[in-house]
Design an enzyme around this catalytic site. Structure first.
Site, PDB file in Angstrom:
ATOM      1  N   CYS A  26     -17.282  32.425  28.305  1.00 42.32           N
ATOM      2  CA  CYS A  26     -18.593  32.110  27.702  1.00 42.32           C
ATOM      3  C   CYS A  26     -19.603  31.602  28.720  1.00 42.32           C
ATOM      4  O   CYS A  26     -20.797  31.568  28.440  1.00 42.32           O
ATOM      5  CB  CYS A  26     -18.443  31.077  26.594  1.00 42.32           C
ATOM      6  SG  CYS A  26     -17.545  31.728  25.199  1.00 42.32           S
TER       7      CYS A  26
HETATM    8  N1  CO8 Z   1     -11.088  29.870   5.587  1.00 39.78           N
HETATM    9  C1  CO8 Z   1     -10.696  28.774   4.857  1.00 39.78           C
HETATM   10  N2  CO8 Z   1     -10.033  27.729   5.415  1.00 39.78           N
HETATM   11  C2  CO8 Z   1      -9.718  27.812   6.721  1.00 39.78           C
HETATM   12  C3  CO8 Z   1     -10.076  28.926   7.524  1.00 39.78           C
HETATM   13  C4  CO8 Z   1     -10.789  29.988   6.900  1.00 39.78           C
HETATM   14  N3  CO8 Z   1     -11.174  31.083   7.568  1.00 39.78           N
HETATM   15  N4  CO8 Z   1      -9.646  28.720   8.772  1.00 39.78           N
HETATM   16  C5  CO8 Z   1      -9.041  27.519   8.786  1.00 39.78           C
HETATM   17  N5  CO8 Z   1      -9.069  26.965   7.534  1.00 39.78           N
HETATM   18  C6  CO8 Z   1      -8.505  25.691   7.088  1.00 39.78           C
HETATM   19  C7  CO8 Z   1      -7.362  25.229   7.967  1.00 39.78           C
HETATM   20  O1  CO8 Z   1      -6.148  25.791   7.537  1.00 39.78           O
HETATM   21  C8  CO8 Z   1      -7.410  23.719   7.778  1.00 39.78           C
HETATM   22  O2  CO8 Z   1      -6.733  23.380   6.613  1.00 39.78           O
HETATM   23  P1  CO8 Z   1      -5.899  21.997   6.489  1.00 39.78           P
HETATM   24  O3  CO8 Z   1      -6.925  20.906   6.673  1.00 39.78           O
HETATM   25  O4  CO8 Z   1      -5.291  22.062   5.134  1.00 39.78           O
HETATM   26  O5  CO8 Z   1      -4.916  22.023   7.641  1.00 39.78           O
HETATM   27  C9  CO8 Z   1      -8.901  23.425   7.551  1.00 39.78           C
HETATM   28  O6  CO8 Z   1      -9.508  24.667   7.182  1.00 39.78           O
HETATM   29  C10 CO8 Z   1      -9.577  22.884   8.786  1.00 39.78           C
HETATM   30  O7  CO8 Z   1      -9.264  23.743   9.907  1.00 39.78           O
HETATM   31  P2  CO8 Z   1      -9.666  23.422  11.376  1.00 39.78           P
HETATM   32  O8  CO8 Z   1      -9.300  22.014  11.686  1.00 39.78           O
HETATM   33  O9  CO8 Z   1      -9.170  24.499  12.295  1.00 39.78           O
HETATM   34  O10 CO8 Z   1     -11.276  23.566  11.242  1.00 39.78           O
HETATM   35  P3  CO8 Z   1     -12.402  22.989  12.155  1.00 39.78           P
HETATM   36  O11 CO8 Z   1     -13.268  22.145  11.312  1.00 39.78           O
HETATM   37  O12 CO8 Z   1     -11.912  22.455  13.460  1.00 39.78           O
HETATM   38  O13 CO8 Z   1     -13.220  24.332  12.502  1.00 39.78           O
HETATM   39  C11 CO8 Z   1     -13.473  25.855  14.363  1.00 39.78           C
HETATM   40  C12 CO8 Z   1     -12.583  25.376  13.229  1.00 39.78           C
HETATM   41  C13 CO8 Z   1     -14.719  26.468  13.748  1.00 39.78           C
HETATM   42  C14 CO8 Z   1     -12.730  26.897  15.159  1.00 39.78           C
HETATM   43  C15 CO8 Z   1     -13.872  24.660  15.257  1.00 39.78           C
HETATM   44  O14 CO8 Z   1     -12.738  23.920  15.627  1.00 39.78           O
HETATM   45  C16 CO8 Z   1     -14.586  25.099  16.521  1.00 39.78           C
HETATM   46  O15 CO8 Z   1     -15.612  25.720  16.497  1.00 39.78           O
HETATM   47  N6  CO8 Z   1     -14.059  24.758  17.688  1.00 39.78           N
HETATM   48  C17 CO8 Z   1     -14.644  25.106  18.977  1.00 39.78           C
HETATM   49  C18 CO8 Z   1     -14.512  26.557  19.172  1.00 39.78           C
HETATM   50  C19 CO8 Z   1     -15.130  27.010  20.437  1.00 39.78           C
HETATM   51  O16 CO8 Z   1     -16.187  26.629  20.826  1.00 39.78           O
HETATM   52  N7  CO8 Z   1     -14.469  27.875  21.106  1.00 39.78           N
HETATM   53  C20 CO8 Z   1     -15.021  28.405  22.277  1.00 39.78           C
HETATM   54  C21 CO8 Z   1     -14.445  29.704  22.387  1.00 39.78           C
HETATM   55  S1  CO8 Z   1     -15.560  30.834  22.951  1.00 39.78           S
HETATM   56  C22 CO8 Z   1     -15.163  31.300  24.576  1.00 39.78           C
HETATM   57  O17 CO8 Z   1     -14.831  30.579  25.452  1.00 39.78           O
HETATM   58  C23 CO8 Z   1     -15.225  32.752  24.856  1.00 39.78           C
HETATM   59  C24 CO8 Z   1     -13.905  33.364  24.826  1.00 39.78           C
HETATM   60  C25 CO8 Z   1     -14.014  34.839  24.983  1.00 39.78           C
HETATM   61  C26 CO8 Z   1     -14.632  35.553  23.834  1.00 39.78           C
HETATM   62  C27 CO8 Z   1     -13.614  36.153  22.969  1.00 39.78           C
HETATM   63  C28 CO8 Z   1     -14.183  37.113  21.992  1.00 39.78           C
HETATM   64  C29 CO8 Z   1     -13.239  37.590  20.926  1.00 39.78           C
END
Ligand code: CO8
Length: 373
Positions: free
Chosen positions: A156
């Protein structure tokens, strides 16, 4: 030392977009079918039932409402969940080069530059379509640029690291003008069957012209005052796709050959690192935070951007201080901060300051301080 400026940017946006509603409907059909097909094993406890996705969760957790993709029908087919994009012959312009050319032409128009004015092409993004020849050399050929080109990958942060490489080439006299391109076809390396990440990414390509201040003309000039780059190794965002995969007898379709992450850990690790880097870069430029009018942050997650802005400013950012394009584009990896810059910078007055900041896999963080000319 020569001064480098950003004199034009360009944006290629794919024609097709997928809403959260469409994405979740397809994903949940896949889940129902999977659970029905594996009902006996699920009942016996040998297979874990899949959980459905939800539009409300996606919007609350990420701020994403839609994403552009190169081809949506294949992604939205629950039997397939991969785009239909035919392979092209070696003599045809490759897909990644094609979107580079589209973004480049807009950036060159805005900068008032022709191919003859550019000496270096840099394709900087998360994944290259092939190993070689370098995508940058194909783009160079397609645009008729006489000079040199190479590819680089800092996930990124590829765009900000690319800008810094361009600045170094201008300052050293290696190039008069550099074309930096960020063609992100994230749909090709996203696991659309993974509930935790299927909503995160979208496709786009950005282009940036960095050139010697003495030759820069036009209405879109930004002096690059300073930049800082940082990397720190982490496995929390990883993709194991690569040429050694042919030694893996399980084949390249395995989930670890696509994007995967520990989203929560990434959030906790990267927000403070990015905020510190922004403050350090502003100080290194001899400036103070209140002097900076705008932050074009990497567009990964709305909550992340709001937290980073708060850590830098000591208060919530006004929407125009830290523009968001995530709702429409989702996370377009290295293109995200440049899309925000491209769409939300023309209103700024000469002398106003801003920071472009990227963060992502590596971990990698890049900050560029710019001043409107
Ligand atoms: N629908 C419904 N519920 C869901 C879903 C979904 N799709 N997904 C997860 N849940 C549930 C989980 O099971 C969990 O349930 P429980 O509490 O019962 O365990 C609950 O929702 C909460 O889950 P999370 O704790 O995972 O949710 P978050 O609030 O942390 O949100 C995110 C998840 C959005 C992923 C968040 O953590 C985030 O944005 N983190 C940072 C991500 C980021 O910036 N990553 C950078 C990567 S980009 C990069 O470097 C480039 C890489 C190369 C590109 C690749 C292209 C493909």
């Amino acid at each position: 030392m020569k001064k480098a400026v950003i004199s034009g940017t360009g944006l290629y946006t794919p024609a097709q977009s997928i809403t959260n509603e469409e994405l979740v409907a397809c994903f949940n059909t896949y889940v129902e079918q999977f659970n029905a097909e594996h009902a006996a094993a699920i009942a016996a406890g040998t297979v874990t039932a899949l959980e459905p996705s939800s539009v409300a969760f996606i919007e609350k957790a990420s701020g994403i409402k839609a994403r552009y993709v190169m081809e949506k029908a294949g992604i939205l087919d629950p039997q397939r969940m991969v785009s239909h994009i035919a392979e092209r012959g070696d003599d045809d312009l490759s897909l990644q080069a094609e979107i580079c050319v589209a973004a480049a032409q807009q950036a060159m128009d805005r900068a008032g530059k022709s191919a003859a004015d550019i000496d270096m092409v840099l394709v900087a993004c998360s994944n290259m379509q092939r190993a070689y020849p370098a995508m940058a050399v194909e783009v160079q050929e397609a645009l008729g640029i006489d000079g040199y080109g190479f590819d680089m990958n800092v996930a990124c942060s590829s765009a900000t690291f690319g800008i810094q490489q361009a600045v170094a080439a201008i300052q050293s006299g290696q190039a008069r003008a550099v074309l930096v391109l960020n063609p992100e076809i994230t749909s090709g390396h996203l696991n659309w069957r993974d509930r935790d990440s299927h909503f995160i990414f979208g496709d786009a390509c950005t282009a940036i012209i960095v050139e010697d201040a003495e030759t820069a003309r036009g209405a879109h000039r930004w002096e690059i005052l300073d930049s800082k780059l940082k990397t720190s190794f982490s496995n929390n965002i990883r993709n194991n796709f690569g040429f050694l995969n042919r030694f893996d007898e399980q084949g390249v379709g395995q989930a670890d050959k696509l994007f995967r992450q520990q989203g929560r850990k990434v959030f906790k690790d990267v927000c403070p690192m990015a905020a510190e880097m922004i403050k350090d870069t502003i100080a290194h430029a001899g400036l103070e935070v209140p002097q900076v009018s705008r932050y074009w942050l990497h567009q990964a997650n709305l909550n992340m951007n709001q937290l980073i802005s708060r850590m830098v400013l000591g208060r919530d950012a006004e929407p125009r201080e830290a523009p968001v394009i995530l709702d429409e584009y989702a996370n377009t990896s290295s293109a995200g901060s440049i899309i925000a810059f491209h769409k939300h910078s023309d209103d700024m007055a000469p002398g106003q300051l801003g920071v472009i900041c990227s963060f992502g896999a590596g971990y990698s963080i890049g900050c560029v301080v710019v001043k409107r000319l």
